[in-house]
Design a protein around this motif. Structure first.
Motif, PDB file in Angstrom:
ATOM      1  N   SER A  79      -7.576  -5.332   0.318  1.00 33.47           N
ATOM      2  CA  SER A  79      -6.237  -5.440   0.888  1.00 33.47           C
ATOM      3  C   SER A  79      -5.962  -4.319   1.897  1.00 33.47           C
ATOM      4  N   GLU A  81      -3.160  -3.614   3.137  1.00 35.80           N
ATOM      5  CA  GLU A  81      -1.923  -2.968   2.680  1.00 35.80           C
ATOM      6  C   GLU A  81      -2.229  -1.829   1.697  1.00 35.80           C
ATOM      7  N   LYS A  84      -3.839   1.139   3.565  1.00 36.18           N
ATOM      8  CA  LYS A  84      -2.850   1.894   4.358  1.00 36.18           C
ATOM      9  C   LYS A  84      -2.019   2.843   3.500  1.00 36.18           C
ATOM     10  N   LYS A  85      -1.889   2.552   2.219  1.00 35.50           N
ATOM     11  CA  LYS A  85      -1.093   3.397   1.313  1.00 35.50           C
ATOM     12  C   LYS A  85      -1.827   4.679   0.917  1.00 35.50           C
TER      13      LYS A  85
END
Length: 116
Positions: A79, A81, A84-85
């Motif tokens: 993922s 997402e 990016k975290k």
């Protein structure tokens, strides 16, 4: 119902309990090879060494071959997402976190294939 393990050690324990550890190693080898970043981990590797080998490879890719690293994440289908975290300030820590995300995704593939 699939429930993602909370960390690498739980993930590997779960794979061993369900007698799918070898399948997890196989899937990891297969996807790294698909990304042209062969890792060639023997199927009889100890879980700790398995985790270390994957993390070492990720660390080297982040440091030296970033485009190939991104390609690997894409092929494994990690993922974006979640990536990016992550905090990228410490490459060792980052490689550890990315290794977990990779193995979590590989485990998901193996688990689903086994169940359905």
């Amino acid at each position: 119902m699939y429930k993602a393990p909370a960390n690498i050690d739980l993930l590997i324990s779960q794979a061993e309990e369900e007698h799918l550890y070898f399948k997890l190693v196989e899937q990891t080898n297969k996807d790294f090879a698909l990304a042209n970043e062969a890792i060639d981990i023997p199927l009889d590797v100890f879980p700790l060494h398995f985790k270390e080998r994957v993390q070492e490879k990720i660390y080297k890719l982040i440091q030296n071959k970033f485009a190939e690293y991104l390609n690997l994440l894409y092929i494994i289908d990690v993922s974006e997402e979640q990536i990016k975290k992550l905090d990228g300030s410490d490459v060792v820590e980052l490689s550890e976190q990315v290794t977990f995300l990779i193995l979590k995704r590989e485990w998901q593939k193996v688990w689903f294939r086994n169940k359905f």
